[in-house]
Design a protein around this motif. Structure first.
Motif, PDB file in Angstrom:
ATOM      1  N   GLY A  48       0.798  -1.222   0.000  1.00 41.34           N
ATOM      2  CA  GLY A  48       0.000   0.000   0.000  1.00 41.34           C
ATOM      3  C   GLY A  48       0.826   1.266   0.000  1.00 41.34           C
ATOM      4  O   GLY A  48       0.291   2.364  -0.144  1.00 41.34           O
ATOM      5  N   ALA A  49       2.136   1.136   0.135  1.00 33.60           N
ATOM      6  CA  ALA A  49       3.010   2.310   0.231  1.00 33.60           C
ATOM      7  C   ALA A  49       2.924   3.212  -0.992  1.00 33.60           C
ATOM      8  O   ALA A  49       2.854   4.436  -0.867  1.00 33.60           O
ATOM      9  CB  ALA A  49       4.453   1.877   0.471  1.00 33.60           C
ATOM     10  N   ASN A  50       2.915   2.635  -2.185  1.00 38.83           N
ATOM     11  CA  ASN A  50       2.859   3.452  -3.405  1.00 38.83           C
ATOM     12  C   ASN A  50       1.527   4.177  -3.542  1.00 38.83           C
ATOM     13  O   ASN A  50       1.488   5.332  -3.976  1.00 38.83           O
ATOM     14  CB  ASN A  50       3.129   2.594  -4.638  1.00 38.83           C
ATOM     15  CG  ASN A  50       4.583   2.215  -4.750  1.00 38.83           C
ATOM     16  OD1 ASN A  50       5.462   2.888  -4.233  1.00 38.83           O
ATOM     17  ND2 ASN A  50       4.857   1.106  -5.419  1.00 38.83           N
ATOM     18  N   ALA A  51       0.433   3.509  -3.166  1.00 38.84           N
ATOM     19  CA  ALA A  51      -0.876   4.154  -3.231  1.00 38.84           C
ATOM     20  C   ALA A  51      -0.951   5.307  -2.236  1.00 38.84           C
ATOM     21  O   ALA A  51      -1.461   6.381  -2.558  1.00 38.84           O
ATOM     22  CB  ALA A  51      -1.979   3.139  -2.957  1.00 38.84           C
ATOM     23  N   ALA A  52      -0.450   5.086  -1.025  1.00 41.06           N
ATOM     24  CA  ALA A  52      -0.453   6.146  -0.014  1.00 41.06           C
ATOM     25  C   ALA A  52       0.421   7.315  -0.462  1.00 41.06           C
ATOM     26  O   ALA A  52       0.035   8.481  -0.324  1.00 41.06           O
ATOM     27  CB  ALA A  52       0.023   5.598   1.324  1.00 41.06           C
ATOM     28  N   LEU A  53       1.582   7.016  -1.015  1.00 39.44           N
ATOM     29  CA  LEU A  53       2.483   8.073  -1.505  1.00 39.44           C
ATOM     30  C   LEU A  53       1.828   8.866  -2.632  1.00 39.44           C
ATOM     31  O   LEU A  53       1.887  10.094  -2.649  1.00 39.44           O
ATOM     32  CB  LEU A  53       3.803   7.472  -1.970  1.00 39.44           C
ATOM     33  CG  LEU A  53       4.813   8.461  -2.544  1.00 39.44           C
ATOM     34  CD1 LEU A  53       5.209   9.508  -1.512  1.00 39.44           C
ATOM     35  CD2 LEU A  53       6.039   7.718  -3.054  1.00 39.44           C
ATOM     36  N   ALA A  54       1.189   8.184  -3.561  1.00 37.62           N
ATOM     37  CA  ALA A  54       0.514   8.865  -4.673  1.00 37.62           C
ATOM     38  C   ALA A  54      -0.598   9.773  -4.145  1.00 37.62           C
ATOM     39  O   ALA A  54      -0.790  10.891  -4.632  1.00 37.62           O
ATOM     40  CB  ALA A  54      -0.046   7.848  -5.657  1.00 37.62           C
ATOM     41  N   TYR A  55      -1.337   9.291  -3.154  1.00 32.11           N
ATOM     42  CA  TYR A  55      -2.403  10.092  -2.552  1.00 32.11           C
ATOM     43  C   TYR A  55      -1.817  11.369  -1.947  1.00 32.11           C
ATOM     44  O   TYR A  55      -2.342  12.457  -2.143  1.00 32.11           O
ATOM     45  CB  TYR A  55      -3.128   9.267  -1.478  1.00 32.11           C
ATOM     46  CG  TYR A  55      -4.346   9.955  -0.934  1.00 32.11           C
ATOM     47  CD1 TYR A  55      -5.590   9.791  -1.529  1.00 32.11           C
ATOM     48  CD2 TYR A  55      -4.258  10.791   0.183  1.00 32.11           C
ATOM     49  CE1 TYR A  55      -6.705  10.429  -1.036  1.00 32.11           C
ATOM     50  CE2 TYR A  55      -5.378  11.439   0.678  1.00 32.11           C
ATOM     51  CZ  TYR A  55      -6.599  11.251   0.063  1.00 32.11           C
ATOM     52  OH  TYR A  55      -7.710  11.900   0.548  1.00 32.11           O
ATOM     53  N   CYS A  56      -0.717  11.232  -1.206  1.00 28.78           N
ATOM     54  CA  CYS A  56      -0.083  12.393  -0.576  1.00 28.78           C
ATOM     55  C   CYS A  56       0.476  13.369  -1.609  1.00 28.78           C
ATOM     56  O   CYS A  56       0.283  14.578  -1.502  1.00 28.78           O
ATOM     57  CB  CYS A  56       1.015  11.935   0.379  1.00 28.78           C
ATOM     58  SG  CYS A  56       0.404  11.076   1.841  1.00 28.78           S
ATOM     59  N   LYS A  57       1.157  12.845  -2.607  1.00 27.56           N
ATOM     60  CA  LYS A  57       1.744  13.720  -3.635  1.00 27.56           C
ATOM     61  C   LYS A  57       0.671  14.474  -4.407  1.00 27.56           C
ATOM     62  O   LYS A  57       0.886  15.617  -4.808  1.00 27.56           O
ATOM     63  CB  LYS A  57       2.627  12.910  -4.576  1.00 27.56           C
ATOM     64  CG  LYS A  57       3.944  12.537  -3.933  1.00 27.56           C
ATOM     65  CD  LYS A  57       4.923  11.987  -4.932  1.00 27.56           C
ATOM     66  CE  LYS A  57       6.276  11.829  -4.270  1.00 27.56           C
ATOM     67  NZ  LYS A  57       7.318  11.510  -5.214  1.00 27.56           N
ATOM     68  N   ALA A  58      -0.488  13.854  -4.600  1.00 28.89           N
ATOM     69  CA  ALA A  58      -1.586  14.525  -5.295  1.00 28.89           C
ATOM     70  C   ALA A  58      -2.107  15.716  -4.488  1.00 28.89           C
ATOM     71  O   ALA A  58      -2.780  16.586  -5.029  1.00 28.89           O
ATOM     72  CB  ALA A  58      -2.721  13.543  -5.564  1.00 28.89           C
ATOM     73  N   ARG A  59      -1.779  15.747  -3.211  1.00 33.03           N
ATOM     74  CA  ARG A  59      -2.194  16.836  -2.341  1.00 33.03           C
ATOM     75  C   ARG A  59      -1.010  17.708  -1.918  1.00 33.03           C
ATOM     76  O   ARG A  59      -1.037  18.365  -0.884  1.00 33.03           O
ATOM     77  CB  ARG A  59      -2.915  16.272  -1.124  1.00 33.03           C
ATOM     78  CG  ARG A  59      -4.336  15.869  -1.502  1.00 33.03           C
ATOM     79  CD  ARG A  59      -4.830  14.671  -0.756  1.00 33.03           C
ATOM     80  NE  ARG A  59      -6.108  14.248  -1.303  1.00 33.03           N
ATOM     81  CZ  ARG A  59      -6.239  13.470  -2.379  1.00 33.03           C
ATOM     82  NH1 ARG A  59      -5.185  13.034  -3.030  1.00 33.03           N
ATOM     83  NH2 ARG A  59      -7.433  13.133  -2.827  1.00 33.03           N
ATOM     84  N   ASP A  60       0.048  17.681  -2.713  1.00 36.83           N
ATOM     85  CA  ASP A  60       1.241  18.507  -2.514  1.00 36.83           C
ATOM     86  C   ASP A  60       2.009  18.201  -1.230  1.00 36.83           C
ATOM     87  O   ASP A  60       2.604  19.091  -0.621  1.00 36.83           O
ATOM     88  CB  ASP A  60       0.902  20.006  -2.574  1.00 36.83           C
ATOM     89  CG  ASP A  60       0.387  20.417  -3.932  1.00 36.83           C
ATOM     90  OD1 ASP A  60       0.853  19.838  -4.935  1.00 36.83           O
ATOM     91  OD2 ASP A  60      -0.498  21.293  -4.002  1.00 36.83           O
ATOM     92  N   PHE A  61       2.006  16.938  -0.818  1.00 37.19           N
ATOM     93  CA  PHE A  61       2.833  16.497   0.291  1.00 37.19           C
ATOM     94  C   PHE A  61       3.988  15.688  -0.286  1.00 37.19           C
ATOM     95  O   PHE A  61       3.902  15.146  -1.378  1.00 37.19           O
ATOM     96  CB  PHE A  61       2.031  15.647   1.279  1.00 37.19           C
ATOM     97  CG  PHE A  61       1.099  16.463   2.136  1.00 37.19           C
ATOM     98  CD1 PHE A  61       1.485  16.883   3.402  1.00 37.19           C
ATOM     99  CD2 PHE A  61      -0.148  16.831   1.668  1.00 37.19           C
ATOM    100  CE1 PHE A  61       0.642  17.636   4.188  1.00 37.19           C
ATOM    101  CE2 PHE A  61      -1.010  17.588   2.449  1.00 37.19           C
ATOM    102  CZ  PHE A  61      -0.610  17.996   3.712  1.00 37.19           C
ATOM    103  N   VAL A  62       5.065  15.578   0.460  1.00 34.73           N
ATOM    104  CA  VAL A  62       6.274  14.918  -0.021  1.00 34.73           C
ATOM    105  C   VAL A  62       6.249  13.411   0.211  1.00 34.73           C
ATOM    106  O   VAL A  62       6.706  12.642  -0.615  1.00 34.73           O
ATOM    107  CB  VAL A  62       7.524  15.535   0.653  1.00 34.73           C
ATOM    108  CG1 VAL A  62       8.786  14.798   0.259  1.00 34.73           C
ATOM    109  CG2 VAL A  62       7.636  17.006   0.300  1.00 34.73           C
ATOM    110  N   GLN A  63       5.710  12.997   1.355  1.00 33.27           N
ATOM    111  CA  GLN A  63       5.755  11.575   1.678  1.00 33.27           C
ATOM    112  C   GLN A  63       4.539  11.131   2.475  1.00 33.27           C
ATOM    113  O   GLN A  63       3.855  11.941   3.078  1.00 33.27           O
ATOM    114  CB  GLN A  63       7.022  11.247   2.452  1.00 33.27           C
ATOM    115  CG  GLN A  63       7.122  11.925   3.803  1.00 33.27           C
ATOM    116  CD  GLN A  63       8.417  11.581   4.503  1.00 33.27           C
ATOM    117  OE1 GLN A  63       9.112  10.658   4.104  1.00 33.27           O
ATOM    118  NE2 GLN A  63       8.757  12.321   5.539  1.00 33.27           N
ATOM    119  N   ALA A  64       4.312   9.829   2.442  1.00 35.22           N
ATOM    120  CA  ALA A  64       3.297   9.199   3.286  1.00 35.22           C
ATOM    121  C   ALA A  64       4.045   8.525   4.424  1.00 35.22           C
ATOM    122  O   ALA A  64       4.884   7.658   4.192  1.00 35.22           O
ATOM    123  CB  ALA A  64       2.499   8.184   2.479  1.00 35.22           C
TER     124      ALA A  64
END
Length: 102
Positions: A48-64
């Motif tokens: 789930g790490a890649n999905a969580a990271l993609a979700y965060c990046k879509a909201r202008d965050f650097v990491q999950a």
């Protein structure tokens, strides 16, 4: 002269506290699909790490920094109960918390 080291220590402490990263937790509906990514997120599995990271990046965050299943009771009345067709696939009242950091 003893005042200077004290001032330096205070400035260093204030600088360190200002450097604390911005962090936010997003609560999202756990949408079951055929990919299995919903279970990866809900079980905090590595997949789930890649999905969580993609979700965060879509909201202008650097990491999950974290992701996990959340009981609706943990969210104080803000999460509505799911009824009807959405429950047919076993996704009733399942939510995931993703912690994003700047």
């Amino acid at each position: 002269m003893k005042l200077i080291p004290t001032l330096v220590a205070c400035v260093a402490l204030l600088s360190a506290s200002a450097a604390v990263a911005d962090s936010r937790v997003f609560i999202i509906a756990n949408q079951p699909d055929d990919s299995g990514i919903d279970q990866c997120l809900a079980r905090s599995e590595r997949c789930g790490a890649n999905a969580a990271l993609a979700y965060c990046k879509a909201r202008d965050f650097v990491q999950a920094t974290a992701y996990r299943r959340v009981d609706p009771d943990e969210v104080t009345g803000a999460v509505p109960k799911t009824v009807g067709a959405a429950c047919m696939r076993g996704g009733c009242d399942e939510y995931v918390a993703i912690t994003c950091q700047r």
